[in-house]
Design an enzyme around this catalytic site. Structure first.
Site, mmCIF file in Angstrom:
data_model
loop_
_atom_site.group_PDB
_atom_site.id
_atom_site.type_symbol
_atom_site.label_atom_id
_atom_site.label_comp_id
_atom_site.label_asym_id
_atom_site.label_seq_id
_atom_site.Cartn_x
_atom_site.Cartn_y
_atom_site.Cartn_z
ATOM 1 N N GLY A 169 27.824 41.556 42.281
ATOM 2 C CA GLY A 169 27.024 40.516 41.954
ATOM 3 C C GLY A 169 27.741 38.953 41.819
ATOM 4 O O GLY A 169 27.070 38.085 41.358
ATOM 5 N N GLY A 170 28.844 39.096 42.397
ATOM 6 C CA GLY A 170 29.739 37.744 42.460
ATOM 7 C C GLY A 170 29.613 36.990 40.787
ATOM 8 O O GLY A 170 30.234 38.131 40.098
ATOM 9 N N THR A 217 35.181 45.375 47.247
ATOM 10 C CA THR A 217 34.225 44.374 47.972
ATOM 11 C C THR A 217 34.910 44.025 49.400
ATOM 12 O O THR A 217 35.909 43.960 49.655
ATOM 13 C CB THR A 217 33.819 43.136 47.090
ATOM 14 N N ASP A 249 36.425 32.968 48.090
ATOM 15 C CA ASP A 249 36.686 32.770 46.651
ATOM 16 C C ASP A 249 37.711 31.955 46.298
ATOM 17 O O ASP A 249 37.739 31.543 45.142
ATOM 18 C CB ASP A 249 36.740 34.265 46.201
ATOM 19 N N SER A 264 38.641 36.161 41.539
ATOM 20 C CA SER A 264 37.592 36.969 41.318
ATOM 21 C C SER A 264 36.970 37.088 40.007
ATOM 22 O O SER A 264 37.161 36.763 39.092
ATOM 23 C CB SER A 264 38.177 38.527 41.790
ATOM 24 N N SER A 265 35.656 37.463 40.109
ATOM 25 C CA SER A 265 34.633 37.964 38.871
ATOM 26 C C SER A 265 34.598 39.319 38.783
ATOM 27 O O SER A 265 33.981 39.781 37.710
ATOM 28 C CB SER A 265 33.468 37.247 39.316
ATOM 29 N N ASN A 325 33.503 41.126 50.105
ATOM 30 C CA ASN A 325 32.778 39.653 49.608
ATOM 31 C C ASN A 325 31.130 39.489 49.933
ATOM 32 O O ASN A 325 30.493 39.741 49.389
ATOM 33 C CB ASN A 325 33.603 38.518 50.211
ATOM 34 N N ARG A 327 43.507 43.320 45.127
ATOM 35 C CA ARG A 327 42.768 42.155 45.876
ATOM 36 C C ARG A 327 43.507 41.732 46.746
ATOM 37 O O ARG A 327 44.824 41.716 47.098
ATOM 38 C CB ARG A 327 42.924 40.941 44.683
ATOM 39 N N THR A 353 29.324 43.960 47.356
ATOM 40 C CA THR A 353 30.235 44.647 46.296
ATOM 41 C C THR A 353 29.768 45.698 46.030
ATOM 42 O O THR A 353 28.469 45.777 45.760
ATOM 43 C CB THR A 353 30.565 43.482 45.386
HETATM 44 O O1 DON Z 1 35.720 38.655 44.000
HETATM 45 C C1 DON Z 1 34.651 38.156 43.491
HETATM 46 O O2 DON Z 1 34.173 37.838 42.493
HETATM 47 C C2 DON Z 1 33.567 38.552 44.834
HETATM 48 N N1 DON Z 1 34.300 38.352 46.018
HETATM 49 C C3 DON Z 1 32.648 39.460 44.705
HETATM 50 C C4 DON Z 1 31.675 39.463 45.728
HETATM 51 C C5 DON Z 1 30.304 40.127 45.052
HETATM 52 O O3 DON Z 1 30.449 40.636 44.107
HETATM 53 C C6 DON Z 1 28.987 40.015 45.937
HETATM 54 N N2 DON Z 1 28.000 40.947 45.542
HETATM 55 N N3 DON Z 1 27.150 41.080 45.361
#
Ligand code: DON
Length: 582
Positions: free
Chosen positions: A486-487, A412, A436, A465-466, A414, A116, A394
């Site tokens: 997908g955040g 990712t 984030d 993060s997710s 982001n 990360r 991502t």
């Molecule tokens: O680390 C995370 O949770 C976010 N930065 C991820 C971003 C993400 O998955 C966007 N994708 N669609």
């Protein structure tokens, strides 16, 4: 014991700071790549020996070829990761970061590599606030202040060194990426479709636009060959010197110069001091299977296991997949686990989160007891928000080899194309991962995820993060490798793929293709994909759920290990995803 009621009071007090503004600027990017797919669009691919399922086919083949040449799944994952930095620039990267979960059959060991991004040393707690003390989302999302120290190069190199087959050097694994950057590749339709958004994202730093400009100065067009000479030089420096070629010397200097000129606070020392971390993964047990997933600084594994633990007390397998009673339970479990995410989770180097409690079956039993089978629990109605509408920012890929080694990797920038800055002379697209962080207690990030003290910005800190790269094992052997972009929706996506396979016994392609929904505690609403019946949606509404379309993009590129080989499930929601095996 966790006292949720007192947290509710804290939340109410903090609600003044809640930012409910989402990345609406990315709506078009989403439209261009997101094609909701009914289950009938499920795509399957079979292989006997080794397989990579990734979001881009050239890079998937790079990994499969490495395994065909005798490499293991980790070698393949490293080669695919570098190749996607070239062929899938909206999320594949060396200017961002991610997580890799590995099941090493060779060593009978499961580990997680945390690469990360970290916050630069000059980061302050209030860095993302405006002069009025309110969160200023432009600072974390659209300015160079949002760039975290990239971790991908160090992370992939560490994975290869510790868990690779030993047959290949880092330079070997970089050669396909170098060739693709130097000689170019033809812009396929899904990538070409993002060109207008890509231009918009890069145009704030006009020199960055060179990346997608033809030699005659005009804009790159679909069908053109994308050549990335600077990126080839940067990758070659890494091939020649290892991670030092990126974190020190001329590339590092150019990165720092470019970021400084754009208003960032990055130093050479920040790059030099970057360290990836090998961590014990989060482990859970669900109906006789072991769940191995990402620990903090990702919330993914913890929220996933907490949710599964809550569900384990219900007879999910006896209920109908995709019908209201089972969906209600999924929603209620998600709601509770995401609430704990908001309250407790952050970088473990800075925050002492009650992980043992959150992962325990006893705690899940208490959470389960508060679920009303007929009514939505009104968590809070004090906060609501507009839908998250960001694009594909991502990317996740899954790898399994013939010896039973498995890799689940999510990485990712982001936002799509990150912050949109290419540090001059490097070809490296930089991330805006520091969005984030929680800008102020009660504020939300671009995915509407609310956070508090545990996730405030701080020097050297990793934003929560997710991302949830996950491997499911039975009797010590991988049976399913999954994960998603997908955040905030990553965790609920992985959850539903697992429940579809383990409870509903769907094959992996149907499990991935089945319509999904999402609840993240706040906003208190259920986001749904198309594909659920009207009857189901009406039943959910009658129970008190606020049901809203759309859910936003996810893409769970997964592999199932089946008795006579491997079954790959490139997610049919997104164009471009491909399984490559042999
Ligand atoms: O680390 C995370 O949770 C976010 N930065 C991820 C971003 C993400 O998955 C966007 N994708 N669609």
């Amino acid at each position: 014991m966790i006292r949720l009621m007192s947290f509710r009071r804290v939340l109410m007090a903090a609600s003044l700071f809640v930012v409910v503004d989402y990345a609406t600027a990315h709506a078009q990017e989403q439209r261009s790549i997101y094609t909701p797919a009914p289950a009938s669009n499920a795509r399957a691919a079979a292989a006997k020996h080794g397989m990579v399922v990734a979001q881009e086919k050239i890079a998937a083949k790079v990994g499969a070829d490495v395994m065909a040449r005798g490499g293991n799944a980790v070698d393949a994952a490293v080669a695919t990761g570098f190749a996607m930095a070239v062929t899938y620039p909206r999320a594949g990267n060396i200017g961002g970061g991610g997580f890799m979960v590995i099941h090493s059959a060779d060593r009978q060991e499961d580990i997680a590599i945390d690469y990360r991004e970290t916050a630069p040393a000059a980061t302050t707690r209030d860095m993302f606030l405006g002069t009025d003390g309110q969160p200023d989302i432009a600072k974390s999302r659209d300015s160079a202040l949002g760039i975290g120290v990239p971790g991908t190069v160090a992370g992939l190199a560490l994975a290869l060194e510790k868990y690779g087959s030993g047959k290949f050097t880092l330079s070997d694994m970089l050669q396909p990426a170098i060739a693709l950057a130097r000689d170019g590749f033809v812009l396929a339709d899904d990538l070409a479709d993002t060109l207008p958004d890509w231009r918009r994202r890069l145009s704030r730093w006009p020199k960055s636009l060179r990346m997608i400009t033809r030699a005659d100065g005009t804009a790159l067009r679909p069908g053109d060959t994308l050549v990335q000479g600077d990126l080839a030089t940067t990758l070659s420096a890494i091939a020649a010197q290892g991670p030092r070629g990126f974190y020190q010397g001329p590339v590092a200097e150019k990165l720092v110069d470019g970021i400084k000129a754009a208003g960032g606070i990055f130093t050479i020392d920040d790059l030099k001091n970057y360290q990836p971390v090998i961590r014990p993964p989060v482990r859970g047990h669900y109906r006789g299977y072991d769940i191995v997933s990402m620990p903090l600084p990702s919330s993914g594994g913890t929220v996933l296991v907490e949710t599964l633990n809550i569900l384990e007390g219900f007879p999910m397998g006896e209920m109908t997949q995709g019908a209201a009673p089972s969906l209600h339970l999924l929603i209620e479990a998600m709601k509770r686990a995401y609430a704990d995410r908001a309250r407790y989770l952050g970088d473990p180097a800075f925050v002492n989160a009650p992980i043992i409690t959150l992962l325990s079956k006893d705690y899940a039993a208490k959470q389960r007891a508060s679920i009303d089978l007929a009514h939505a629990t009104p968590w809070t109605d004090a906060l609501s928000a507009v839908p998250p509408r960001e694009g594909s920012n991502t990317t996740h890929y899954s790898v399994v080899d013939a010896a039973g080694n498995a890799v689940s990797n999510t990485y990712t920038l982001n936002f799509p194309y990150g912050v949109g800055l290419v540090a001059e002379g490097t070809g490296v697209l930089l991330n805006n991962e520091l969005d984030d962080f929680t800008a102020a207690p009660g504020a939300s990030n671009a995915f509407g995820l609310v956070g508090f003290e545990a996730n405030l910005p701080g020097p050297g800190k990793r934003p929560l993060s997710s991302m949830s790269p996950t491997i499911v094992l039975k009797d010590g052997n991988p049976v399913l490798v999954t994960g998603s972009p997908g955040g905030s929706r990553i965790i609920s996506t992985v959850l539903q793929v697992i429940v579809n396979v383990l409870d509903y016994r769907l094959d992996v392609t149907s499990a991935v293709a089945a319509p999904r929904l999402h609840h993240q505690w706040l906003p208190d609403e259920v986001r749904i994909e198309r594909g659920f019946s009207e009857e189901t949606l009406t039943a959910l509404k009658v129970m008190g759920h606020r049901v809203i379309e759309p859910m936003g993009q996810t893409s769970a590129n997964s592999i199932a290990v089946i008795p006579d080989g491997l079954l790959g499930a490139p997610d049919p929601r997104t164009r471009g995803a491909e399984a490559s095996g042999y």
